[in-house]
Design an enzyme around this catalytic site. Structure first.
Site, PDB file in Angstrom:
ATOM      1  CG  HIS A   1      -2.142  -0.955   0.793  1.00  0.00           C
ATOM      2  ND1 HIS A   1      -2.212  -2.243   1.258  1.00  0.00           N
ATOM      3  CD2 HIS A   1      -3.188  -0.789  -0.058  1.00  0.00           C
ATOM      4  CE1 HIS A   1      -3.277  -2.823   0.731  1.00  0.00           C
ATOM      5  NE2 HIS A   1      -3.883  -1.974  -0.069  1.00  0.00           N
TER       6      HIS A   1
ATOM      7  CD  GLU B   1      -9.375  -7.856  -2.800  1.00  0.00           C
ATOM      8  OE1 GLU B   1      -8.378  -7.220  -3.117  1.00  0.00           O
ATOM      9  OE2 GLU B   1     -10.231  -7.413  -2.010  1.00  0.00           O
TER      10      GLU B   1
ATOM     11  NE  ARG C   1      -6.282   0.492  -2.884  1.00  0.00           N
ATOM     12  CZ  ARG C   1      -5.731   0.624  -4.086  1.00  0.00           C
ATOM     13  NH1 ARG C   1      -5.628   1.821  -4.637  1.00  0.00           N
ATOM     14  NH2 ARG C   1      -5.298  -0.433  -4.744  1.00  0.00           N
TER      15      ARG C   1
ATOM     16  NE  ARG D   1      -0.854  -5.598  -1.683  1.00  0.00           N
ATOM     17  CZ  ARG D   1      -2.069  -5.091  -1.911  1.00  0.00           C
ATOM     18  NH1 ARG D   1      -3.146  -5.838  -1.700  1.00  0.00           N
ATOM     19  NH2 ARG D   1      -2.213  -3.879  -2.366  1.00  0.00           N
TER      20      ARG D   1
ATOM     21  CB  CYS E   1      -9.839  -1.838  -9.275  1.00  0.00           C
ATOM     22  SG  CYS E   1     -10.111  -3.083  -8.005  1.00  0.00           S
TER      23      CYS E   1
ATOM     24  CG  ASP F   1      -4.996  -8.261  -1.708  1.00  0.00           C
ATOM     25  OD1 ASP F   1      -3.949  -8.478  -1.089  1.00  0.00           O
ATOM     26  OD2 ASP F   1      -5.743  -7.296  -1.470  1.00  0.00           O
TER      27      ASP F   1
HETATM   28  C1  PEP Z   1      -6.104  -5.267  -5.092  1.00  0.00           C
HETATM   29  O1  PEP Z   1      -5.882  -6.099  -4.206  1.00  0.00           O
HETATM   30  O2  PEP Z   1      -5.746  -5.414  -6.278  1.00  0.00           O
HETATM   31  C2  PEP Z   1      -6.818  -4.016  -4.792  1.00  0.00           C
HETATM   32  C3  PEP Z   1      -7.213  -3.207  -5.744  1.00  0.00           C
HETATM   33  O3  PEP Z   1      -6.997  -3.713  -3.489  1.00  0.00           O
HETATM   34  P1  PEP Z   1      -5.815  -3.204  -2.541  1.00  0.00           P
HETATM   35  O4  PEP Z   1      -4.607  -2.949  -3.396  1.00  0.00           O
HETATM   36  O5  PEP Z   1      -6.268  -1.961  -1.859  1.00  0.00           O
HETATM   37  O6  PEP Z   1      -5.646  -4.357  -1.615  1.00  0.00           O
HETATM   38 MG    MG Z   2      -6.920  -5.894  -2.290  1.00  0.00          MG
END
Ligand code: PEP
Ligand code: MG
Length: 579
Positions: free
Chosen positions: A194, A436, A301, A470, A507, A460
């Site tokens: 993130h 995800e 988000r 990640r 996304c 994810d």
């Molecule tokens: C993802 O997991 O691809 C997603 C868009 O959500 P985040 O990156 O906020 O976990």
């Molecule tokens: Mg995610």
């Protein structure tokens, strides 16, 4: 002398500026000397933090629900007992007095000593109590304000400041979002952490996973950050500086040229309309979205509203935030994801202990379903905001149809409450499921009749399919968006959506990577949601693509399970003349 470090490129071009070092974690505690006259006040500050910690623990102990497991009470009692022990509550004071140092440093020295003593214990159970000590110390740290004040006030940053940190949490990034600085670099972090995602959304040159940058760079030193190549240069000489100034000009020129397509419709050469949407973290990001020419917000988000603050935002506060975005987007769609907390996004007010495996713990929709009152307050706020614009509601981290049905039941309950209270909302508000987790992708067919749309969270999906954390840069080389297993799950989701007449978007970060645009188009994707800074590069790919030309190569890629072949075909797919 130039010193060059290599890390993971987060993008945003090139910055040349002065380093500002940030301290944050317990491994990275500020250390400063004090004058004799300031010692009593520093000891009192430490005592106050211990008192506040005791109060917190006692409050927690007093509010243990009757049906909670017995261990919970036992652990809290243990923490209260540890806090009362002289090694934690008295000895750091003595260090302050003897060494004339700040309280955080004294606590850190004492903590290191205790950890060493615990590590030497042979008996497993006792040795593991080290973690309890660390948790208690961490609480004192928080009460010492040992974290936040070490971050510079946003207003103190200069336009050429480059933030250098061991790590920056999502909450820190929220803290910096409204300030202006040139770039940031960190020692740790994965490409889809993130921190990296927020870095991209700041549209600043940034490089992460540099390992030793924080140690090697000194305050105010001149540095170059190349967010395209993932390179950091410390103390560049004149020759290197002039080369990077030339590259910086070229990057700015390219960016200016790209802006000429801002108003063009996103259509492929054969006339297929592609929807390009933006990802946002906070309501104020809408300004950038409007400037990017996006067709709406494809992912808000919402959990970032919950971070970096001491209390849970009320339903009304949330409603105002969602309504603002819905109104500012003037009828364009705004997809708001319900709070996806947990893992690396842990707000201060959520008194959950960090799990051993937080990405597999109580995150996203699991946390919401476990805290129905908190969840329903958000659903009510979202529904109320839907009266003021085109709001869509998206549920994250679903792993089964059961979770989807429970989420919809909570939404229906919130609707009934609003009806009973006579509060207006969009009766036809659309509901979507994030795909995800591999289990959700595999059973996506069962979701179709319950949802209006699907959104694939590739960050994810890749993490859970390939079993790579990640946030951990030691496995970031294994992050592979074109791994055949990942492609199969994405393809299955897109095809299931098309067959069931349910629109599908991506996304995750894959949607904003122009090298993957043609592949996703070839897989049948017509909706992309990304950080606004990537939108024009992706649009340029869309404008330069004829779907008939890419179909055969994309088809071969999707049939292959050989990584080398897939890599060669990706290159071919992106080759001129179209790109
Ligand atoms: C993802 O997991 O691809 C997603 C868009 O959500 P985040 O990156 O906020 O976990
Ligand atoms: Mg995610």
């Amino acid at each position: 002398m130039n010193i060059t470090l290599h890390g993971v490129a987060i993008g945003g071009g090139i910055a040349i500026g002065r380093a500002h070092l940030i301290s944050r974690s317990m491994d990275d505690v500020a250390h400063y000397g004090l004058e004799e006259k300031d010692i009593p006040a520093e000891m009192a500050r430490f005592d106050e933090a211990v008192r506040a910690t005791r109060k917190e623990l006692e409050m927690l102990w007093g509010s243990i629900p009757e049906n909670a497991p017995a261990e919970l009470g036992a652990f809290l009692s243990l923490h209260i007992m540890l806090l009362g022990d002289v090694t934690i509550s008295r000895e750091p004071r003595e260090i302050i007095e003897k060494q004339h140092c700040n309280a955080e440093w004294a606590l850190k020295l004492q903590c290191d000593l205790l950890v060493e003593q615990f590590d030497a214990i042979e008996e497993d159970y006792l040795r593991e109590r080290k973690n309890d000590v660390l948790q208690v110390v961490e609480r004192i740290f928080k009460n010492l304000d040992g974290h936040t004040p070490q971050l510079p006030a946003p207003g103190d940053l200069l336009d050429d400041t480059i933030l250098v940190a061991h790590d920056l949490s999502p909450a820190d990034m929220v803290y910096f979002k409204d300030s202006s600085f040139a770039a940031f670099v960190t020692d740790v972090g994965g490409a889809t952490s993130h921190t990296a995602i927020l870095g991209r959304s700041l549209d600043l040159p940034s490089v992460i996973a540099l390992h030793h940058a924080r140690e090697l760079i000194r305050e105010e030193e001149q540095i170059i950050v190349d967010g395209q190549q993932g390179v950091l240069i410390i103390n560049p000489d004149e020759l290197v500086l002039s080369e990077y100034r030339r590259r910086q000009r070229a990057w700015r020129d390219a960016k200016r040229k790209l802006s000429s397509i801002r108003k063009s419709d996103a259509k492929t050469k054969d006339g297929t309309v592609i929807e390009l949407l933006a990802n946002i973290e906070l309501p104020q990001d809408v300004e950038v979205v409007k400037g990017s020419g996006a067709a709406g917000v494809g992912l808000f988000r919402s959990e970032f509203l919950f971070l970096g603050r001491d209390t849970l935002p009320t339903e009304d506060e949330q409603f105002e935030a969602y309504r603002k975005v819905a109104e500012d987007m003037k009828g364009l769609p705004v997809t708001i994801r319900t709070m996806d907390l947990g893992a690396d996004k842990n707000p201060k007010w959520l008194n959950h202990d960090v799990a051993d495996n937080p990405a597999l713990g109580l995150t996203g929709i699991r946390l919401c379903l476990a805290e129905p009152l908190m969840f329903r307050a958000q659903l009510r706020a979202l529904l109320r905001a839907s009266h003021y614009g085109k709001v869509k509601i998206l549920f994250p981290m679903l792993n089964s149809l059961g979770e989807l049905k429970q989420s919809i039941a909570q939404l229906d309950y919130a609707k009934q409450e609003l009806h009973a209270e006579g509060l207006p909302f969009d009766e036809k508000v659309e509901v979507g499921a994030m795909i995800e987790i591999p289990s959700a992708a595999l059973v996506v067919g069962s979701f179709i009749k319950y949802v209006d749309f699907l959104s694939i969270g590739t960050n994810d999906l890749i993490q859970y399919t390939l079993a790579i954390d990640r946030n951990d840069d030691s496995v970031s080389h294994l992050y592979d968006p074109v791994h055949p297993a990942v492609l199969k799950l994405i393809l299955h989701t897109i095809r299931t959506g098309i067959k069931g007449g349910v629109p599908v978007s991506v996304c995750g970060e894959m949607a904003g990577d122009p090298r993957l645009t043609r592949l996703l188009l070839g897989m049948g994707l017509r909706k992309f949601s990304m950080h606004p800074a990537s939108l024009l590069s992706v649009k340029r790919m869309v404008l330069n693509t004829h779907l008939d030309d890419i179909a055969p190569i994309a088809g071969r890629m999707l049939r292959s399970e050989d990584p080398d072949k897939i890599a060669d075909l990706l290159q071919l797919l992106n080759a001129e003349p179209d790109a």
